[in-house]
Scaffold this active site. Structure first.
Site, short mmCIF file in Angstrom:
data_model
loop_
_atom_site.label_atom_id
_atom_site.label_comp_id
_atom_site.label_asym_id
_atom_site.label_seq_id
_atom_site.Cartn_x
_atom_site.Cartn_y
_atom_site.Cartn_z
N ASP A 166 0.78 -1.23 0.00
CA ASP A 166 0.00 0.00 0.00
C ASP A 166 0.82 1.29 0.00
OD1 ASP A 166 -2.43 1.58 0.22
OD2 ASP A 166 -1.90 1.87 2.32
N CYS A 197 -22.31 7.97 -5.24
CA CYS A 197 -21.30 8.66 -4.43
C CYS A 197 -21.94 9.90 -3.80
CB CYS A 197 -20.09 9.07 -5.29
SG CYS A 197 -18.94 10.09 -4.34
N CYS A 214 -15.01 5.08 3.47
CA CYS A 214 -16.33 5.10 2.86
C CYS A 214 -16.41 3.93 1.89
CB CYS A 214 -16.54 6.43 2.12
SG CYS A 214 -17.97 6.45 1.01
N CYS A 218 -19.24 3.46 -2.98
CA CYS A 218 -19.06 3.15 -4.41
C CYS A 218 -18.76 1.68 -4.65
CB CYS A 218 -18.02 4.06 -5.05
SG CYS A 218 -16.41 4.06 -4.24
C1 B12 Z 1 -4.08 7.50 -2.71
C2 B12 Z 1 -4.97 6.32 -2.44
C3 B12 Z 1 -6.30 6.59 -2.10
C4 B12 Z 1 -6.90 7.98 -2.24
C5 B12 Z 1 -7.22 8.25 -3.73
C6 B12 Z 1 -8.05 7.11 -4.39
C7 B12 Z 1 -7.91 6.97 -5.88
N1 B12 Z 1 -8.94 6.45 -6.50
O1 B12 Z 1 -6.90 7.30 -6.45
C8 B12 Z 1 -8.14 7.87 -1.29
C9 B12 Z 1 -7.75 8.30 0.12
C10 B12 Z 1 -9.38 8.66 -1.72
C11 B12 Z 1 -8.36 6.35 -1.30
C12 B12 Z 1 -9.57 5.75 -1.03
C13 B12 Z 1 -9.78 4.37 -1.05
N2 B12 Z 1 -8.84 3.42 -1.16
CO1 B12 Z 1 -7.02 3.79 -1.60
N3 B12 Z 1 -5.19 3.96 -2.21
C14 B12 Z 1 -4.48 4.99 -2.54
C15 B12 Z 1 -3.07 4.56 -3.01
C16 B12 Z 1 -2.08 4.82 -1.89
C17 B12 Z 1 -2.61 5.24 -4.31
C18 B12 Z 1 -3.70 5.29 -5.39
C19 B12 Z 1 -3.29 6.13 -6.57
O2 B12 Z 1 -2.15 6.07 -7.02
N4 B12 Z 1 -4.20 6.93 -7.09
C20 B12 Z 1 -3.93 7.74 -8.27
C21 B12 Z 1 -4.97 7.50 -9.36
C22 B12 Z 1 -4.56 8.24 -10.63
O3 B12 Z 1 -5.00 6.09 -9.58
P1 B12 Z 1 -6.24 5.38 -10.27
O4 B12 Z 1 -7.50 6.12 -9.99
O5 B12 Z 1 -6.19 3.93 -9.85
O6 B12 Z 1 -5.88 5.62 -11.81
C23 B12 Z 1 -5.36 4.64 -12.64
C24 B12 Z 1 -6.38 4.24 -13.70
O7 B12 Z 1 -7.23 5.30 -13.99
C25 B12 Z 1 -5.48 3.84 -14.85
N5 B12 Z 1 -5.82 4.39 -16.15
C26 B12 Z 1 -5.71 5.64 -16.58
N6 B12 Z 1 -6.04 5.74 -17.89
C27 B12 Z 1 -6.32 4.48 -18.28
C28 B12 Z 1 -6.71 4.01 -19.53
C29 B12 Z 1 -6.98 2.64 -19.67
C30 B12 Z 1 -7.39 2.14 -21.00
C31 B12 Z 1 -6.86 1.76 -18.55
C32 B12 Z 1 -7.13 0.30 -18.68
C33 B12 Z 1 -6.44 2.26 -17.29
C34 B12 Z 1 -6.19 3.62 -17.18
O8 B12 Z 1 -4.15 4.31 -14.57
C35 B12 Z 1 -4.20 5.20 -13.47
C36 B12 Z 1 -2.81 5.18 -12.77
O9 B12 Z 1 -2.46 3.89 -12.35
C37 B12 Z 1 -3.31 3.02 -3.27
C38 B12 Z 1 -2.10 2.11 -2.93
C39 B12 Z 1 -1.00 2.21 -3.95
N7 B12 Z 1 0.23 2.29 -3.49
O10 B12 Z 1 -1.24 2.19 -5.15
C40 B12 Z 1 -4.54 2.68 -2.37
C41 B12 Z 1 -5.60 1.73 -2.93
C42 B12 Z 1 -5.93 2.16 -4.32
N8 B12 Z 1 -6.80 1.97 -2.05
C43 B12 Z 1 -7.47 0.94 -1.79
C44 B12 Z 1 -8.69 0.98 -1.07
C45 B12 Z 1 -9.22 -0.36 -0.55
C46 B12 Z 1 -9.37 2.19 -0.86
C47 B12 Z 1 -10.82 2.38 -0.34
C48 B12 Z 1 -11.80 1.30 -0.77
C49 B12 Z 1 -10.79 2.49 1.22
C50 B12 Z 1 -12.13 2.89 1.84
N9 B12 Z 1 -13.08 1.98 1.95
O11 B12 Z 1 -12.30 4.01 2.27
C51 B12 Z 1 -11.15 3.77 -0.95
C52 B12 Z 1 -11.74 3.63 -2.37
C53 B12 Z 1 -12.03 4.96 -3.01
C54 B12 Z 1 -12.02 4.84 -4.53
N10 B12 Z 1 -13.17 4.79 -5.15
O12 B12 Z 1 -10.91 4.78 -5.10
C55 B12 Z 1 -6.90 -0.31 -2.44
C56 B12 Z 1 -7.74 -0.66 -3.69
C57 B12 Z 1 -7.98 -2.14 -3.94
C58 B12 Z 1 -8.82 -2.34 -5.19
N11 B12 Z 1 -9.56 -3.43 -5.24
O13 B12 Z 1 -8.81 -1.54 -6.09
C59 B12 Z 1 -5.41 0.17 -2.77
C60 B12 Z 1 -4.80 -0.46 -4.01
C61 B12 Z 1 -4.59 -0.18 -1.51
C62 B12 Z 1 -4.16 -1.65 -1.47
N12 B12 Z 1 -2.87 -1.92 -1.58
O14 B12 Z 1 -4.98 -2.55 -1.39
N13 B12 Z 1 -7.22 5.69 -1.67
S1 SF4 Z 2 -19.89 -1.82 -12.48
FE1 SF4 Z 2 -19.30 -1.09 -10.42
S2 SF4 Z 2 -17.51 0.24 -10.79
FE2 SF4 Z 2 -18.53 -0.07 -12.76
S3 SF4 Z 2 -19.92 1.69 -12.97
FE3 SF4 Z 2 -21.12 0.02 -12.06
S4 SF4 Z 2 -20.93 0.37 -9.85
FE4 SF4 Z 2 -19.31 1.57 -10.83
S1 SF4 Z 3 -15.20 6.30 -1.31
FE1 SF4 Z 3 -16.34 6.24 -3.26
S2 SF4 Z 3 -18.50 6.73 -2.73
FE2 SF4 Z 3 -17.22 7.30 -0.97
S3 SF4 Z 3 -16.87 9.50 -1.31
FE3 SF4 Z 3 -15.08 8.38 -2.16
S4 SF4 Z 3 -15.59 8.06 -4.32
FE4 SF4 Z 3 -17.50 8.65 -3.28
#
Ligand code: B12
Ligand code: SF4
Ligand code: SF4
Length: 308
Positions: free
Chosen positions: A122, A186, A228, A231
């Protein structure tokens, strides 16, 4: 050591799935940069600081050839009160995941003593979802969570960068289709379009504010005290289905099922109680003041300044 050996050992340790990714520059590294440039990381400055290290696994382990990716199911029954994200209800997953990955590394080292490994759980400077996607373990949903079509998204990701030359898997394929349930559900509208893809704007995300943010909370937290799950709760891939027996299944990991005596109201908790309650728990990350702040806001149901 072959990829099949690694996977068999990982599954024997209780991981739900294991796959191998090549140790390459993450294909969507640019998307990460753009996300940062937009300020979507809010105050999580370490994400910006880590950006150079995230450009290639070689930067974390010289001679890296493969990335072993695993998932660990954390699903369990949620609590009505306090609303704590289910991932954080049991023992801190960092500890659970790290100890299992260390065991995996010990077995692999015994088989191949000249190999080198780096365990990432993580907080390491690597894009966890990106390597798990490359390793075939799940695809990006619109809520940005990685989804395994057979299992849903209630899982953690763990990575081991290694110098082993292992046969890679194919990236996972799957899609949300026309579903937009998470975007509509959300509570704060945090899932937004960026460059034609759905991304999470942490500045609006309850998970960010209640776990990562220090100081006063500037959004409504809709009753959530830590993290949270909205989602993921609404996602069709997380609903039980007879044709998909692994979906929505609860974890079998005793540490993650651990029952803690979470009191319904955390607003009046003392520092001593907080200390006892959060030992070995991921909830500790919010700190004592942070947890009280969250609980007060959750009870009040509206934006309030921090009380400390
Ligand atoms: C910062 C972080 C957060 C932040 C930002 C979340 C986010 N979505 O980025 C906050 C605090 C909000 C957060 C919340 C949560 N997190 Co968090 N978080 C992280 C962390 C440390 C980094 C994530 C990151 O780099 N985000 C940056 C964005 C840009 O990444 P991304 O949205 O995934 O974007 C990628 C895609 O869009 C893709 N992409 C872009 N263009 C394209 C095009 C194509 C064609 C494709 C295929 C892909 C693609 O590439 C991007 C870069 O990799 C990781 C651990 C890690 N070291 O990676 C855990 C991690 C993502 N979190 C995790 C979890 C469990 C959560 C929560 C569920 C916790 C909770 N219940 O509150 C929530 C979920 C919220 C959500 N909907 O994402 C897990 C996710 C597991 C999974 N099944 O996905 C991780 C992986 C931790 C772990 N090691 O298990 N998190
Ligand atoms: S399949 Fe799950 S992640 Fe995809 S849009 Fe529906 S609720 Fe969101
Ligand atoms: S964890 Fe998901 S549902 Fe909750 S505030 Fe963040 S994006 Fe919205």
């Amino acid at each position: 050591v072959t990829a099949d050996d690694v996977k068999a050992r990982a599954l024997a340790l209780g991981f739900a799935s294991c796959g191998i990714a090549p140790a390459v520059a993450p294909p969507h590294g640019d998307a990460y940069r753009r996300w940062l440039d937009r300020g979507f990381h809010a105050s999580m400055d370490y994400l910006k600081r880590h950006a150079p290290l995230k450009q290639h696994p070689e930067r974390l382990l010289s001679g890296a050839r493969s990335v072993i990716a695993v998932t660990l199911n954390y699903n369990r029954a949620p609590l009505a009160r306090p609303k704590i994200a289910r991932y954080a209800l049991g023992r801190d997953y960092h500890k659970v995941m790290r100890s299992k990955l260390n065991k995996l590394v010990r077995t692999l080292s015994a088989l191949q003593p000249d190999a080198q490994f780096r365990v990432c759980v993580d907080s390491a400077p690597i894009l966890d979802r990106e390597f798990a996607w490359l390793a075939g373990l799940g695809w990006y949903g619109k809520n940005t969570c990685l989804i395994d079509s057979k299992r849903g998204s209630w899982f953690f990701i763990g990575l081991v960068i290694s110098t082993l030359d292992l046969q890679s898997d194919q990236p996972a394929i799957g899609s949300c289709g026309s579903c937009t349930a998470c975007i509509k559900a959300c509570p704060t509208g945090a899932i937004v379009q960026l460059d034609g893809r759905w991304q999470v704007d942490s500045r609006k995300c309850i998970s960010y504010w209640t776990i990562e943010h220090r100081g006063s909370i500037e959004i409504e937290s809709h009753g959530w005290v830590f993290g949270c799950d909205v989602c993921q709760e609404v996602c069709p891939f997380n609903q039980p289905r007879s044709s998909q027996p692994l979906r929505a299944a609860y974890t079998l990991e005793p540490d993650l099922l651990q029952q803690r005596a979470w009191p319904e109201s955390l607003e009046e908790i003392t520092e001593g109680e907080w200390d006892r309650l959060t030992q070995g728990s991921a909830v500790r990350r919010a700190g004592f003041q942070g947890l009280r702040r969250n609980a007060l806001l959750a009870k009040d149901g509206r934006k309030i300044p921090e009380t400390s």
